[in-house]
Motif scaffolding. Sequence first.
Motif, PDB file in Angstrom:
ATOM      1  N   THR A  91     -52.492  49.190 -69.182  1.00 19.52           N
ATOM      2  CA  THR A  91     -53.770  48.588 -69.305  1.00 19.52           C
ATOM      3  C   THR A  91     -54.403  47.642 -68.357  1.00 19.52           C
ATOM      4  OG1 THR A  91     -53.007  48.427 -71.596  1.00 19.52           O
ATOM      5  CG2 THR A  91     -54.931  47.242 -71.282  1.00 19.52           C
ATOM      6  N   PRO A  92     -53.703  46.641 -67.632  1.00 19.16           N
ATOM      7  CA  PRO A  92     -54.156  45.722 -66.577  1.00 19.16           C
ATOM      8  C   PRO A  92     -54.697  46.724 -65.410  1.00 19.16           C
ATOM      9  CG  PRO A  92     -52.020  45.231 -67.295  1.00 19.16           C
ATOM     10  CD  PRO A  92     -52.224  46.501 -67.911  1.00 19.16           C
ATOM     11  N   HIS A  93     -54.161  47.787 -65.301  1.00 23.11           N
ATOM     12  CA  HIS A  93     -54.763  48.591 -64.057  1.00 23.11           C
ATOM     13  C   HIS A  93     -56.152  49.594 -64.271  1.00 23.11           C
ATOM     14  CE1 HIS A  93     -50.985  47.807 -62.457  1.00 23.11           C
ATOM     15  NE2 HIS A  93     -50.204  48.079 -63.585  1.00 23.11           N
ATOM     16  N   LEU A  94     -56.678  49.228 -65.449  1.00 23.51           N
ATOM     17  CA  LEU A  94     -57.856  50.304 -66.015  1.00 23.51           C
ATOM     18  C   LEU A  94     -59.020  49.265 -64.987  1.00 23.51           C
ATOM     19  CD1 LEU A  94     -58.982  52.298 -67.766  1.00 23.51           C
ATOM     20  CD2 LEU A  94     -59.357  50.416 -69.330  1.00 23.51           C
ATOM     21  N   PHE A  95     -58.954  47.925 -64.928  1.00 20.98           N
ATOM     22  CA  PHE A  95     -60.120  47.411 -64.280  1.00 20.98           C
ATOM     23  C   PHE A  95     -59.522  46.699 -63.114  1.00 20.98           C
ATOM     24  CE2 PHE A  95     -61.393  47.581 -68.700  1.00 20.98           C
ATOM     25  CZ  PHE A  95     -62.406  48.613 -68.612  1.00 20.98           C
ATOM     26  N   LEU A 132     -62.297  41.834 -76.048  1.00 19.62           N
ATOM     27  CA  LEU A 132     -62.137  41.176 -74.499  1.00 19.62           C
ATOM     28  C   LEU A 132     -61.035  40.240 -74.530  1.00 19.62           C
ATOM     29  CD1 LEU A 132     -63.181  40.926 -71.801  1.00 19.62           C
ATOM     30  CD2 LEU A 132     -64.671  39.409 -72.563  1.00 19.62           C
ATOM     31  N   HIS A 133     -61.026  39.342 -75.598  1.00 17.33           N
ATOM     32  CA  HIS A 133     -59.959  38.319 -75.753  1.00 17.33           C
ATOM     33  C   HIS A 133     -58.680  39.089 -75.800  1.00 17.33           C
ATOM     34  CE1 HIS A 133     -57.100  35.876 -78.140  1.00 17.33           C
ATOM     35  NE2 HIS A 133     -57.753  34.904 -77.268  1.00 17.33           N
ATOM     36  N   THR A 139     -53.143  41.576 -70.678  1.00 15.84           N
ATOM     37  CA  THR A 139     -53.143  41.708 -69.156  1.00 15.84           C
ATOM     38  C   THR A 139     -52.217  40.380 -68.660  1.00 15.84           C
ATOM     39  OG1 THR A 139     -55.373  42.421 -68.950  1.00 15.84           O
ATOM     40  CG2 THR A 139     -54.226  41.379 -67.042  1.00 15.84           C
ATOM     41  N   GLY A 140     -52.360  39.278 -69.276  1.00 17.60           N
ATOM     42  CA  GLY A 140     -51.561  37.871 -69.066  1.00 17.60           C
ATOM     43  C   GLY A 140     -50.055  38.398 -69.479  1.00 17.60           C
ATOM     44  N   CYS A 142     -48.572  41.270 -69.460  1.00 17.17           N
ATOM     45  CA  CYS A 142     -47.861  42.123 -68.744  1.00 17.17           C
ATOM     46  C   CYS A 142     -47.559  41.452 -67.274  1.00 17.17           C
ATOM     47  CB  CYS A 142     -49.056  43.200 -68.410  1.00 17.17           C
ATOM     48  SG  CYS A 142     -49.205  44.287 -69.718  1.00 17.17           S
ATOM     49  N   ASN A 143     -48.348  40.639 -66.842  1.00 21.41           N
ATOM     50  CA  ASN A 143     -47.878  39.886 -65.530  1.00 21.41           C
ATOM     51  C   ASN A 143     -46.743  39.135 -65.831  1.00 21.41           C
ATOM     52  OD1 ASN A 143     -50.302  40.684 -64.381  1.00 21.41           O
ATOM     53  ND2 ASN A 143     -51.511  38.846 -65.001  1.00 21.41           N
ATOM     54  N   VAL A 144     -46.081  38.560 -67.117  1.00 17.26           N
ATOM     55  CA  VAL A 144     -45.165  37.980 -67.342  1.00 17.26           C
ATOM     56  C   VAL A 144     -44.050  39.060 -67.494  1.00 17.26           C
ATOM     57  CG1 VAL A 144     -43.945  36.803 -69.100  1.00 17.26           C
ATOM     58  CG2 VAL A 144     -46.245  36.020 -68.739  1.00 17.26           C
ATOM     59  N   CYS A 145     -44.111  40.082 -68.087  1.00 19.96           N
ATOM     60  CA  CYS A 145     -43.376  40.954 -67.933  1.00 19.96           C
ATOM     61  C   CYS A 145     -42.877  41.655 -66.652  1.00 19.96           C
ATOM     62  CB  CYS A 145     -43.692  42.241 -68.925  1.00 19.96           C
ATOM     63  SG  CYS A 145     -43.864  41.881 -70.482  1.00 19.96           S
ATOM     64  N   THR A 146     -43.967  41.635 -65.647  1.00 21.52           N
ATOM     65  CA  THR A 146     -43.543  42.238 -64.357  1.00 21.52           C
ATOM     66  C   THR A 146     -42.743  40.998 -63.394  1.00 21.52           C
ATOM     67  OG1 THR A 146     -45.749  43.316 -64.133  1.00 21.52           O
ATOM     68  CG2 THR A 146     -44.615  42.618 -62.163  1.00 21.52           C
ATOM     69  N   VAL A 147     -42.995  39.669 -63.543  1.00 21.15           N
ATOM     70  CA  VAL A 147     -42.287  38.609 -63.152  1.00 21.15           C
ATOM     71  C   VAL A 147     -40.846  38.671 -63.641  1.00 21.15           C
ATOM     72  CG1 VAL A 147     -41.848  36.086 -62.999  1.00 21.15           C
ATOM     73  CG2 VAL A 147     -44.147  37.234 -62.943  1.00 21.15           C
TER      74      VAL A 147
END
Length: 229
Positions: A91-95, A132-133, A139-140, A142-147
């Motif tokens: 999902t975060p990579h869509l935009f 949107l919320h 997205t936020g 997913c960033n935590v998961c990546t870290v």
Amino acid sequence: MKKITLTDKHQELLFQIPLFRDLPLNIKHSLLDKLDISLYEINKKDIIATQGTLCKKLYVLLEGKLRVDIIDGLGNEVMIEYIIAARAFATPHLFSTDGVLPATFTAIEDGILFTASKESMFKLISQEPKILHNFLCITGNCNVCTVTRLKTLSRKTVRERFVVYLLEHRKKNTTTVNIIHNQATLAEYLNVTRPALSKEINKMIKERIIEMEGKTVRILDEALLEKYV
């Protein structure tokens, strides 16, 4: 992949994912009319999306399970995670700025895939603040998961990687960890060999750092464990 028709069951699954969960009825009723959607039957071993290609769709796995792999700079295949339905992915990579998928997504069992075009999704989240919320929250997260994932893979030894995994997955305010992988998939997740992982776990048990029964680990010496990280 075979294109199929959306049913009431599929809609129920779609509204269970965080992106579309708890929406007012009026938004739910109009949502599918606003999206340019497709639904597919997917088979085991189907490649759903490939690393390095453009993300042009919202992807939602309604049924089934996917494996996520990346090819690193040295050409090694690294297993990142499993995606279990019902869940949106990539999902975060869509935009994102380049819009490029960072991994390859492969079906490891039969399932159902829902997609919506990037353009229709952009229009929808522009019109509906609640969606949107939800999108920004995902997205936020997913960033935590990546870290969290990078914390594990940045460690050099098998023991350090396993310790980071334990500390990241233990229950809050307890010394208990329920491992969600079997030993083979855990070795893949840690990017180590299964024999090396098994050997290290046995060492830690003999050293009375941990106890292990099935997929449940109990931390016996938390202070020593934390020294490794």
